[in-house]
Design a protein around this motif. Structure first.
Motif, mmCIF file in Angstrom:
data_model
loop_
_atom_site.group_PDB
_atom_site.id
_atom_site.type_symbol
_atom_site.label_atom_id
_atom_site.label_comp_id
_atom_site.label_asym_id
_atom_site.label_seq_id
_atom_site.Cartn_x
_atom_site.Cartn_y
_atom_site.Cartn_z
ATOM 1 N N TRP A 19 69.871 28.379 47.612
ATOM 2 C CA TRP A 19 68.652 28.334 48.422
ATOM 3 C C TRP A 19 68.416 26.931 48.980
ATOM 4 C CZ3 TRP A 19 65.934 32.765 49.470
ATOM 5 C CH2 TRP A 19 66.214 33.875 48.659
ATOM 6 N N HIS A 20 68.885 25.916 48.263
ATOM 7 C CA HIS A 20 68.620 24.536 48.677
ATOM 8 C C HIS A 20 69.314 24.176 49.982
ATOM 9 C CE1 HIS A 20 72.322 24.352 46.242
ATOM 10 N NE2 HIS A 20 72.668 23.345 47.023
ATOM 11 N N TRP A 21 70.251 24.977 50.440
ATOM 12 C CA TRP A 21 70.879 24.683 51.734
ATOM 13 C C TRP A 21 69.867 24.743 52.882
ATOM 14 C CZ3 TRP A 21 76.208 27.733 51.681
ATOM 15 C CH2 TRP A 21 77.054 27.142 50.721
ATOM 16 N N TYR A 22 68.794 25.494 52.657
ATOM 17 C CA TYR A 22 67.749 25.607 53.681
ATOM 18 C C TYR A 22 67.178 24.245 54.072
ATOM 19 C CZ TYR A 22 62.868 25.930 55.159
ATOM 20 O OH TYR A 22 61.676 25.738 55.803
ATOM 21 N N LYS A 23 67.224 23.273 53.154
ATOM 22 C CA LYS A 23 66.579 21.988 53.423
ATOM 23 C C LYS A 23 67.109 21.333 54.695
ATOM 24 C CE LYS A 23 69.627 19.468 50.217
ATOM 25 N NZ LYS A 23 69.639 18.783 48.905
ATOM 26 N N TRP A 24 68.404 21.541 55.004
ATOM 27 C CA TRP A 24 68.966 20.927 56.207
ATOM 28 C C TRP A 24 68.456 21.619 57.458
ATOM 29 C CZ3 TRP A 24 70.430 16.498 54.804
ATOM 30 C CH2 TRP A 24 71.033 16.291 53.542
#
Length: 476
Positions: free
Chosen positions: A101-106
């Motif tokens: 889910w942390h890929w969303y940060k980009w």
């Protein structure tokens, strides 16, 4: 019902290094509202409303605020407060181990940058017109010549660059002073001035002779006008406007959630923020539409409404120079409040992601934003030949990428993350949202949020793209 509990220390209120906090609850509300209140309310909302027939669009916009905007705003606040981090680290902390889910940060980081790549330029126009109006540069300009003044400014890349640079210097300068001493203190003062100015301007506009027709256009729904201009386009625009107005979908509000304590439930705070933002949008309409109709000016002139149409209105008003200067000062405050809020989000992301000081984060991002804002400026002059069919110039393309793609898709991401057993989960979200005193989140809305909102957003998203595909394929 998915009531899974992907536990983590942050789920119980946040853990890790000490984090800056707001000095007061009112500071949080004013700054969050300040980030939400901006050109989306006072520049974009009136011209989009004018394009889609007035009151019917306003009604549709309010519906989307209630059924989509408010729940997602609560979710952004909850993710920020539970993790005590910006989106650079919030999903790393809250996501189940091994998920991505942390890929969303980009995606979110890119959204904030692209937003500022055109927002700083338009904010610069507001400051420029505040000076031009106060100095009397627009006095006596014939109605058909106000467009020439605006066109002359757009044709001068150096002038626009300097105004954009001023916006960046002010915004990053305030953020560089810190959360409480800079962002909270100065934004709170700007918000107070903004509220006073907009009420005075709205009362003056409503009391103009002949304003009644403008009030009817703005307050009496006529869905026939909306259908004439394309109902699918109007629905798509209303959804995008709801997201743009609240600055949700790119973690623009999650950062402020990370700065508040758990003594207040988040639904009540979100209602306060959304309410202030909506009130400013509606008051902006009360300034513009009665004045336009009172002086026989077309309200559907698009993005140029504020810079071409309104100066001719002020020229015809008693004390028009004063009202015009006050209006553009108010617009400048609204624009700067959002610039400061988004800059703070970008700075916090940089600090969390790369573990750098606030001063260094300010310096790095100031250079990045200034350089990347240049294409938008050049798109009005040296690169004016660049046009995307069905969308427009560089500024329109950047606005389309953010408002019609990144914000709604980011909002959809938050919905799935906060309701899925493979994400943070509904139970964790509700526990965080309802921590403290105040209004509880409607737990009965689980089915609506988990299943209906994603379907509705996807349908509207496809509806919005169909006319553009027709243009791109040569079918329209």
């Amino acid at each position: 019902m998915d009531m899974s509990d992907n536990s983590s220390p942050a789920t119980q209120g946040g853990a890790g290094q000490p984090r800056e906090k707001f000095a007061s609850r009112i500071g949080f509300i004013l700054i969050s509202a300040g980030c939400a209140i901006g050109l989306g309310n006072v520049w974009r909302f009136p011209y989009v409303t004018g394009e889609y027939g007035g009151a019917a669009f306003v009604l549709l916009y309010l519906v989307f605020l209630a059924i989509l905007g408010l729940p997602i705003l609560v979710m952004e606040f909850a993710v920020g407060r539970a993790s005590q981090k910006s989106c650079a680290r919030s999903f790393d902390i809250l996501e189940p181990k091994g998920t991505k889910w942390h890929w969303y940060k980009w995606f979110a980081f890119a959204g904030n940058y692209i937003l500022m790549m055109f927002y700083t330029t338009v904010a610069g126009w507001m400051v420029a017109y505040a000076f031009k109006t106060a100095a009397g540069e627009l006095n006596g300009v014939a109605p058909d010549a106000t467009g020439e003044v605006f066109a002359a400014m757009q044709a001068d890349p150096l002038q626009m660059f300097l105004w954009m640079l001023l916006i960046c210097v002010i915004g990053f300068g305030i953020c560089g002073m810190g959360l409480q001493k800079g962002v909270e203190r100065i934004t709170s003062v700007m918000m107070a001035c903004l509220f006073v100015a907009i009420v005075i301007l709205a009362v003056n506009s409503v009391l103009l002779p002949g304003s009644g027709e403008g009030l009817r256009f703005y307050l009496m729904p006529d869905f026939g006008k909306m259908i004439e201009n394309g109902f699918g386009d109007a629905v798509y625009a209303a959804m995008g406007q709801a997201f743009f107005t609240l600055s949700i979908g790119a973690s623009g509000m999650a950062i402020f959630g990370s700065y508040i304590d758990r003594d207040r439930r988040l639904t009540g705070e979100a209602v306060s923020v959304a309410g202030l933002s909506t009130m400013i949008s509606l008051l902006a309409g009360l300034i513009i539409f009665p004045a336009c109709f009172a002086f026989g000016v077309n309200p559907d002139s698009g993005p140029n409404l504020v810079f071409v149409t309104l100066p001719s209105v002020f020229n015809q008003m008693w004390l028009g120079q004063l009202w015009g200067a006050l209006f553009f000062v108010f617009m400048s405050f609204a624009a700067l409040s959002t610039v400061i809020g988004v800059f703070e989000n970008i700075i916090a992301f940089t600090m969390d992601q790369w573990n750098v000081s606030r001063r260094r984060a300010v310096a790095i991002n100031a250079v990045g934003i200034i350089v990347l804002s240049i294409p938008c400026i050049l798109g009005f002059n040296l690169w004016s030949g660049f046009q995307v069919p069905g969308i427009g110039d560089i500024q329109s393309l950047e606005d389309f990428i953010v408002s019609n793609n990144i914000l709604p898709l980011g909002g959809l991401f938050y919905v799935i993350f906060c309701t899925s057993r493979y994400g943070w989960g509904w139970k964790n979200f509700i526990n965080e949202a309802d921590a403290g005193k105040g209004m509880k989140f409607a737990s009965w809305s689980y089915v609506w949020i988990k299943y209906c909102i994603p379907v509705l957003m996807v349908v509207i998203f496809v509806m919005g793209y169909l006319p553009k595909f027709q243009i791109w394929l040569g079918l329209a």
